[in-house]
Scaffold this active site. Sequence first.
Site, PDB file in Angstrom:
ATOM      1  N   CYS A   1     -12.207 -34.584  39.630  1.00 32.83           N
ATOM      2  CA  CYS A   1     -11.516 -33.310  39.361  1.00 32.83           C
ATOM      3  C   CYS A   1     -10.800 -33.314  38.012  1.00 32.83           C
ATOM      4  CB  CYS A   1     -10.536 -32.990  40.486  1.00 32.83           C
ATOM      5  SG  CYS A   1     -11.347 -32.570  42.039  1.00 32.83           S
ATOM      6  N   HIS A  39      -9.970 -25.140  39.552  1.00 33.69           N
ATOM      7  CA  HIS A  39      -8.626 -24.564  39.496  1.00 33.69           C
ATOM      8  C   HIS A  39      -8.303 -24.284  38.022  1.00 33.69           C
ATOM      9  CE1 HIS A  39      -4.224 -24.635  39.328  1.00 33.69           C
ATOM     10  NE2 HIS A  39      -4.252 -24.259  40.594  1.00 33.69           N
ATOM     11  N   VAL A  74      -6.077 -24.931  35.901  1.00 34.81           N
ATOM     12  CA  VAL A  74      -5.615 -25.977  34.973  1.00 34.81           C
ATOM     13  C   VAL A  74      -6.699 -27.003  34.667  1.00 34.81           C
ATOM     14  CG1 VAL A  74      -3.158 -25.788  35.555  1.00 34.81           C
ATOM     15  CG2 VAL A  74      -4.591 -27.462  36.767  1.00 34.81           C
ATOM     16  N   LYS A  75      -7.796 -26.991  35.407  1.00 39.84           N
ATOM     17  CA  LYS A  75      -8.861 -27.974  35.188  1.00 39.84           C
ATOM     18  C   LYS A  75      -9.748 -27.546  34.008  1.00 39.84           C
ATOM     19  CE  LYS A  75      -7.164 -30.164  38.656  1.00 39.84           C
ATOM     20  NZ  LYS A  75      -7.555 -30.170  40.055  1.00 39.84           N
ATOM     21  N   HIS A  76     -10.830 -28.297  33.755  1.00 40.79           N
ATOM     22  CA  HIS A  76     -11.593 -28.058  32.514  1.00 40.79           C
ATOM     23  C   HIS A  76     -12.255 -26.699  32.463  1.00 40.79           C
ATOM     24  CE1 HIS A  76     -11.118 -32.374  32.819  1.00 40.79           C
ATOM     25  NE2 HIS A  76     -11.159 -32.393  31.510  1.00 40.79           N
TER      26      HIS A  76
END
Length: 412
Positions: free
Chosen positions: A173, A197, A199-201
């Site tokens: 993740c 989500h 905030v992820k890449h």
Amino acid sequence: MIRKDDGKEDAAETSGNNSPFLPYGRQWVDEDDIAAVVEVLRSDWLTTGPKVAEFESAFARKVGARFAVSVNSGTAALHAIMRAIGIGPGDEVIVSPMTFLSSANCIVFQEGTPVFADVDPASLLIDPQAIEQRITRKTRAIIAVDYAGRACEYDAIEAIAEKNGLVVVADACHSLGGTYRGRPVGSLAGLSAFSFHPVKHIATGEGGMVTTDDPGYAEKMRVFRSHGVTRDLRQTVRDGGDAHGDDDPSGRPWYYEMRQLGYNYRLSDISCALGISQLQKLDSFVRRRAEIASRYDDAFSGLAHVEVLRTPPGVMPAWHLYVIQMDFQTLGKTRTGVMKYLKTRGVGTQVHYMPVHLQPFYRERFGTGPGLCPVAEKAYESILSLPLYPAMSDRDVERVITAVNDAVQRHV
Ligand SMILES: *Cc1c(COP(=O)(O)O)cnc(C)c1O
């Protein structure tokens, strides 16, 4: 493609000096992402239409895996993996404590027992030696977490797994777009979990994916994500229930069958359209994150009582978090004080993570607690995540660096 001054307008907070507040992470959404979603909204499908398969095959291709199975969160991805590999009561799964709750919760969803193995003090990645020490006759799998965006030492972990007949799972993740010894994250373990989500890449709102080369696992996860039903229901809905007459051996067009318990973990066409569009920007996102991380590394490696994370050899990170370790005690400060000060400078910070084995739920249910993973516990005292996301401008980055320097040097 990266506009270095973008992504600031809608920051919720601003600092006193009129500079926008920099959160520790945030998404990047362009007009073409928006157009891709709108197109789906105008189409016949809102969920489980053509965009699902399109996103899955683009994703599988990107990470060099045979199969990609989309689900509606990273947590669902980890749960689907635990189900696919058959974790159940009495089974032990080894996991890093330096991670988000889901990496361990997924074991408990299946009534398995999480066994926490400590991390390496310089990288904060799960330590292969610690894994070996935790193996018992009940161990079934290892969940390696690519903390902050650096792949774990998969060759060493794979060797341990092979010797002991265990499945290796990557909680990737944090590391979409990274590589290990030239191989992409997503193709390094038996199964790999991803989160989309914001905030992820890449972002789909909520969303997740599992990649694997094993057709049996892929099929199990497809059934699991849709109520445990073996028949694909979407045609039934669209065509008024008649479409399955041909391939149902009983000739009953209304018939479908549930052979095991499943969930509704499907990712919608709306989300998949956004995912397809975001995936095309992944390389530039990862590049920009690397630029920022490298500027931070240069700025903070020389700073007294501050340490940056070590990246193991052979690993090309896809930085999700930028974590420093600050010796608050020696500096005569508290973390809360530093976080509050940085906030007045418009710099958002977070702590990733309180080691999972210290959470009250795990203490009560599994008798874990302080002393179980001393390296992670010690790291927890000093870690601080700084703003890192592709829309940060060079000026934003310098502002973070100056503020952190001031936090170290001044009386805060
Ligand atoms: C984000 C994250 C998850 C969970 O992903 P969700 O999409 O929020 O459910 C799991 N493991 C790690 C390491 C994560 O960072």
